[in-house]
Write a protein that holds these residues in place. Structure first.
Motif, PDB file in Angstrom:
ATOM      1  N   TYR A 488       0.836  -1.208   0.000  1.00  0.00           N
ATOM      2  CA  TYR A 488       0.000   0.000   0.000  1.00  0.00           C
ATOM      3  C   TYR A 488       0.869   1.255   0.000  1.00  0.00           C
ATOM      4  N   LEU A 490      -0.176   5.280   0.627  1.00  0.00           N
ATOM      5  CA  LEU A 490      -1.212   6.294   0.866  1.00  0.00           C
ATOM      6  C   LEU A 490      -0.599   7.678   0.711  1.00  0.00           C
ATOM      7  N   ILE A 495      -5.687   6.109  -0.870  1.00  0.00           N
ATOM      8  CA  ILE A 495      -4.931   4.956  -1.358  1.00  0.00           C
ATOM      9  C   ILE A 495      -4.498   5.185  -2.798  1.00  0.00           C
ATOM     10  N   GLU A 498      -2.422  -0.086  -4.297  1.00  0.00           N
ATOM     11  CA  GLU A 498      -2.978  -1.174  -3.492  1.00  0.00           C
ATOM     12  C   GLU A 498      -2.581  -2.490  -4.115  1.00  0.00           C
TER      13      GLU A 498
END
Ligand SMILES: [Zn+2]
Length: 514
Positions: A488, A490, A495, A498
């Motif tokens: 991930y 961010l 997000i 992913e």
């Protein structure tokens, strides 16, 4: 009845009070809501300070980290849960020296795929002409990563009409200073210089120190591609920057010793920086983990063959002298086999190969076929053990010096390579220390607020990954391959990557410092 009610309330209260509320409950008591946006659970936190990893959950509301610790999931509602079991949670990486045009390639997937959530542009003395308009355009474009800008000294020279003039008038210098002030006030994080390039090469120390005073007054820093990175000139070039350090913090961009060898040589340079710090000068540096540099081929040409000099005239009048200069310079830089051209029509070939194909000397290829503005290339001029020693220093951080489009693997691999090679494979750095060099040290040096740490109140630029799975796939042959292994990424709480897939939506901001 009334008495009974009061008694039972007291009883309930005393039962509730008999157990201290947990840290999480105390946190919840101060929140207006029980609904949160993102919860990352069961990971190992590496917070960016260098502190040892510890298990905890991370709770995010909008673009901000609101809680780090053990979260009781029964007490809250969460829109998105990320299970980080067996993985590490770190701040997003900050690239202190990057290239690229957010208006042309706003996605910056090369950076996201290697865990970079903030890049510093406007490097090596070169920045956009109209900073105010450009910043607004970038903000409107919404880049894939956060962008922090430097104002380029070379560009200011051009904007003020000085350009190639080594002796500007007081009036021109006044204009230069005014332009610098104006662009720093627009939100730039500092000034960059590129003294190995035109027009920066024409700046005197006096000029640079007068600008350093302005940078210092604004509480910002100078990030410098120093005047000459060669083994026999690097100390003098760093000393020149350190003299500007009397007025403002200074930062050596992509620290290297061209054709220098060995860890001991790095020690000498690091000692020079340490001595300056003892005198109160704030000096830092960044390094990329590759032994080839990458820049325009003009780097091997003498100043007297570059603008404003007329190149055709130079060739007509001083061909022999130019030829000798180029032969010596390229051979000193490990020879024509160590120059890998990165632009059409020679991309992927070494200077030696092109010379063999054309059946002429490499000097002749440089003079007639390529010419100073005709190519960029990778130059294998650095030493592994020397560069690794730089990286081990506590005030040296990581940069890529790369872009989405330049033919050098550093633009797609740098930050993954630090984890893959320096941490996992060779154990030259602990993961905690490597993360510090890619997060908090960078944020503090550049002056990027509320990023670079996992801490409540900080912006939620966050990575989740298993360090064992990180892989930099970019090579000199295939430099545009995305790094692999991040679960991930961010950016500002959203997000952006992913399970290896980069989101179509972009979440970066144009950052400003006042
Ligand atoms: Zn540079």
């Amino acid at each position: 009845m009334k008495l009974c009610y009061v008694l039972s309330s007291c009883l309930l209260l005393s039962i509730a009070c008999s157990q201290e509320p947990s840290a999480f409950e105390q946190f919840l008591q101060q929140q207006p809501t029980r609904s949160f946006d993102v919860l990352i659970t069961h990971g190992e936190i590496i917070d960016g300070t260098g502190k040892e990893a510890y298990p905890a959950d991370v709770l995010i509301q909008a673009d901000t980290i609101v809680y780090i610790g053990m979260v009781d999931t029964a007490q809250i509602e969460v829109s998105k849960r990320i299970d980080a079991t067996g993985r590490t949670i770190t701040p997003g990486f900050i690239d202190t020296h990057a290239h690229g045009n957010p208006l042309e390639t706003p996605g910056f997937s090369n950076f996201l795929a290697m865990g970079v959530t903030t890049i510093c542009l406007g490097q090596d003395g070169s920045s956009p002409e109209n900073m105010h308009t450009w910043m607004q355009q970038v903000a409107d474009t919404i880049p894939g990563v956060n962008v922090a800008m430097f104002v380029g000294h070379g560009s200011l020279r051009t904007q003020s009409g000085i350009q190639y003039n080594p002796n500007p008038t007081a009036e021109q210098l006044g204009k230069l200073g005014q332009l610098l002030k104006d662009q720093l006030e627009a939100g730039c994080f500092g000034m960059s210089t590129g003294l190995e390039y035109v027009p920066g090469v024409y700046a005197s120390e006096e000029e640079l120190e007068s600008l350093a005073k302005i940078v210092g007054e604004k509480g910002k820093l100078i990030s410098s591609h120093i005047r000459n990175e060669d083994d026999d000139a690097v100390e003098a070039s760093i000393r020149e920057l350190l003299r500007q350090g009397t007025y403002c913090p200074v930062h050596v961009s992509h620290l290297k010793v061209v054709y220098g060898k060995g860890a001991e040589r790095a020690e000498e340079i690091l000692q020079l920086l340490a001595d300056a710090r003892k005198r109160g000068i704030k000096v830092t540096a960044d390094v990329y983990p590759y032994t080839a540099s990458y820049t325009g081929i003009s780097i091997v040409f003498p100043e007297w063959a570059l603008p404003p000099h007329n190149y055709q005239q130079v060739v007509a009048q001083k061909r022999q002298e130019l030829s000798t200069f180029l032969r010596n310079k390229v051979n000193q830089r490990n020879g024509p086999e160590a120059t890998l051209l990165g632009t059409a029509p020679y991309a992927g070939k070494t200077l030696a190969q092109v010379a063999a194909e054309k059946n002429k000397s490499f000097e002749a290829v440089l003079i007639d076929d390529i010419q100073p503005g005709g190519a960029s290339g990778a130059y294998f001029v650095m030493d592994d053990s020397l560069q690794a020693r730089f990286l081990a220093d506590s005030l040296v951080m990581v940069c890529s010096d790369g872009s989405p489009t330049s033919r050098h693997p550093r633009g797609h691999g740098t930050f993954a390579r630090i984890i893959e090679d320096f941490v996992v494979k060779d154990s030259l750095l602990s993961l905690e220390e490597a993360v510090r060099k890619m997060t908090s040290l960078s944020a503090q040096t550049i002056g990027i607020e509320k990023r670079g740490l996992l801490k409540p109140g900080y912006q939620a630029d966050i990575l989740v990954f298993d360090p064992q799975k990180i892989h930099a796939t970019a090579t000199y042959e295939n430099p545009f391959q995305l790094a692999e292994g991040f679960s991930y990424v961010l950016v500002n709480g959203a997000i952006s990557l992913e399970n290896g897939e980069i989101s179509n939506e972009r979440h970066g901001l144009l950052l400003k410092r006042y």
